[in-house]
Design an enzyme around this catalytic site. Structure first.
Site, PDB file in Angstrom:
ATOM      1  N   GLY A  22       0.823  -1.209   0.000  1.00 28.75           N
ATOM      2  CA  GLY A  22       0.000   0.000   0.000  1.00 28.75           C
ATOM      3  C   GLY A  22       0.853   1.254   0.000  1.00 28.75           C
ATOM      4  N   THR A  23       0.428   2.274  -0.753  1.00 29.55           N
ATOM      5  CA  THR A  23       1.261   3.481  -0.890  1.00 29.55           C
ATOM      6  C   THR A  23       0.626   4.744  -0.310  1.00 29.55           C
ATOM      7  OG1 THR A  23       0.400   3.948  -3.105  1.00 29.55           O
ATOM      8  CG2 THR A  23       2.386   2.564  -2.965  1.00 29.55           C
ATOM      9  N   ASP A  50      -0.366  -0.950  -4.747  1.00 31.54           N
ATOM     10  CA  ASP A  50      -1.690  -0.328  -4.691  1.00 31.54           C
ATOM     11  C   ASP A  50      -1.548   1.179  -4.494  1.00 31.54           C
ATOM     12  OD1 ASP A  50      -4.782  -0.825  -4.098  1.00 31.54           O
ATOM     13  OD2 ASP A  50      -4.052   0.665  -2.668  1.00 31.54           O
ATOM     14  N   TYR A  55      -4.085   9.692  -3.390  1.00 34.16           N
ATOM     15  CA  TYR A  55      -2.926   9.583  -2.488  1.00 34.16           C
ATOM     16  C   TYR A  55      -1.848  10.609  -2.833  1.00 34.16           C
ATOM     17  CZ  TYR A  55      -4.817   4.894  -1.370  1.00 34.16           C
ATOM     18  OH  TYR A  55      -5.609   3.841  -1.010  1.00 34.16           O
ATOM     19  N   LYS A  84      -7.000   4.234  -8.520  1.00 42.22           N
ATOM     20  CA  LYS A  84      -8.414   4.430  -8.178  1.00 42.22           C
ATOM     21  C   LYS A  84      -8.946   5.768  -8.685  1.00 42.22           C
ATOM     22  CE  LYS A  84      -7.394   1.883  -3.939  1.00 42.22           C
ATOM     23  NZ  LYS A  84      -6.016   2.275  -3.642  1.00 42.22           N
ATOM     24  N   HIS A 117     -12.984   4.609  -6.175  1.00 42.90           N
ATOM     25  CA  HIS A 117     -12.392   4.711  -4.837  1.00 42.90           C
ATOM     26  C   HIS A 117     -13.429   4.778  -3.712  1.00 42.90           C
ATOM     27  CE1 HIS A 117      -8.552   6.370  -2.682  1.00 42.90           C
ATOM     28  NE2 HIS A 117      -9.251   5.595  -1.887  1.00 42.90           N
ATOM     29  N   GLY A 220      -4.273  -2.235  11.011  1.00 38.88           N
ATOM     30  CA  GLY A 220      -4.856  -1.200  11.861  1.00 38.88           C
ATOM     31  C   GLY A 220      -4.513   0.206  11.421  1.00 38.88           C
ATOM     32  N   ILE A 277       8.917  -3.630   5.836  1.00 39.51           N
ATOM     33  CA  ILE A 277       8.573  -4.043   4.468  1.00 39.51           C
ATOM     34  C   ILE A 277       9.135  -5.442   4.193  1.00 39.51           C
ATOM     35  CG2 ILE A 277       8.945  -3.549   1.997  1.00 39.51           C
ATOM     36  CD1 ILE A 277       9.083  -0.519   2.821  1.00 39.51           C
TER      37      ILE A 277
END
Length: 323
Positions: A22-23, A50, A55, A84, A117, A220, A277
């Site tokens: 995820g970015t 992603d 973003y 998205k 999105h 989370g 990572i």
């Protein structure tokens, strides 16, 4: 593709890696961090990246992908890239222009997956969150089915290999699925999903319709100040999760990610730290027992970190329904 990866087949025949990078990043973190982290992720073995127009790091993600292609680490076809469609582009005539902007920033000819999105339409324009003089969000009203038809055209044009949605509830998914003249159904629904909010009912519904659930916030979230209540519980500090992690000699993060994979959920892991990572990719090196899975199921409390409350007065706000 990385041989360790677990792949999930989408309803259109394409395959999505079960673990994604995820970015999204907090606003206070410089964008240059995204270039570095994405390069580290690709080097560590992540093949599913992603991102999203909203973003505002697509340029950085594109630079990282390009540099890893140029140095021979990967080929373009090794990378599964998601972007998205943002809420200010939901009018059918604007859909393709948003995708084209993303492709230009990413320096790609196509994305592997393109998602709506969020189902709430906002006033078109350059502002991500257009507001009136009183600071109230300015909405737009339109038919999401017409937006979906424009998404189908993007797939037909070869700009997106697969198309899906994000943050849709059951009712909104059914509206698309039951649309007269539906050409392509959504291949996935990307939603917040973790042990405190395991989305059991939505997951069962999606499975029944051959729609893959993709989990964001699986660890989370990064507790970004702009959208997460800082008093909310820290998921990775949960005593039950930590006890299970200790027992299995893994980190709480790896247990939380593995839980999703074993439920048939595609899971996104987000971090800007090299050690995290590299650790997250180790999710394929072990398995949880049936008993472990039951223990983790028991942590569910239907708790949402990213509720987007400021849009809750819109009729298409997705989180008012049970699922």
């Amino acid at each position: 593709m990385n041989s360790k990866h677990q792949f999930v087949q989408l309803s259109d025949g394409h395959f999505i890696p079960g673990l994604g990078f995820g970015t999204y990043k907090p606003q206070e973190v410089p964008n240059s961090k995204t270039i570095e982290a994405t390069k580290i992720a690709i080097e560590a073995g992540f093949r599913h990246i992603d991102c999203a127009y909203a973003y505002e790091v697509e340029e950085e993600v594109g630079l990282a992908i390009r540099s890893k292609i140029e140095d021979g680490t990967v080929k373009r076809e090794d990378i599964f890239c998601t972007s998205k469609l943002w809420s200010t582009f939901l009018r059918p005539e604007l859909v393709q222009s948003c995708l084209e902007r993303s492709l230009k920033k990413l320096h790609l000819d196509y994305v592997d997956l393109y998602l709506i999105h969020f189902p709430v339409a906002l006033k078109p324009g350059e502002e991500l969150y257009p507001k009136d003089e009183n600071g109230k969000i300015i909405y737009d009203s339109l038919d999401l089915c017409a937006t979906w038809e424009a998404m189908e055209k993007c797939k037909d044009a070869g700009l997106a290999k697969s198309i899906g949605v994000s943050n849709f509830n059951r009712r909104q998914l059914e509206m698309i699925l039951n649309k007269p003249g539906l050409k392509y159904k959504p291949v996935c629904n990307q939603v917040e999903c973790h042990v405190y909010h395991n989305q059991r009912k939505l997951l069962d519904f999606c499975k029944s319709k051959d729609i893959v659930l993709v989990a964001y916030g699986a660890l989370g979230t990064q507790r970004y100040k702009e959208c997460v209540d800082q008093n909310s519980p820290v998921l990775l500090d949960d005593p039950v999760l930590c006890a299970l992690a200790k027992k299995r000699k893994r980190s709480p993060a790896l247990i939380a990610l593995r839980y999703q994979l074993q439920r048939g959920v595609v899971v996104l892991a987000q971090s800007l730290k090299e050690n995290e990572i590299k650790e997250n990719i180790q999710v394929f090196d072990f398995e949880l027992t049936e008993e472990d899975m039951k223990v983790l199921d028991g942590l569910n409390r239907n708790f949402c970190y990213v509720a987007m409350q400021f849009m809750s007065d819109h009729p298409n706000y997705p989180f008012a329904d049970e699922y």
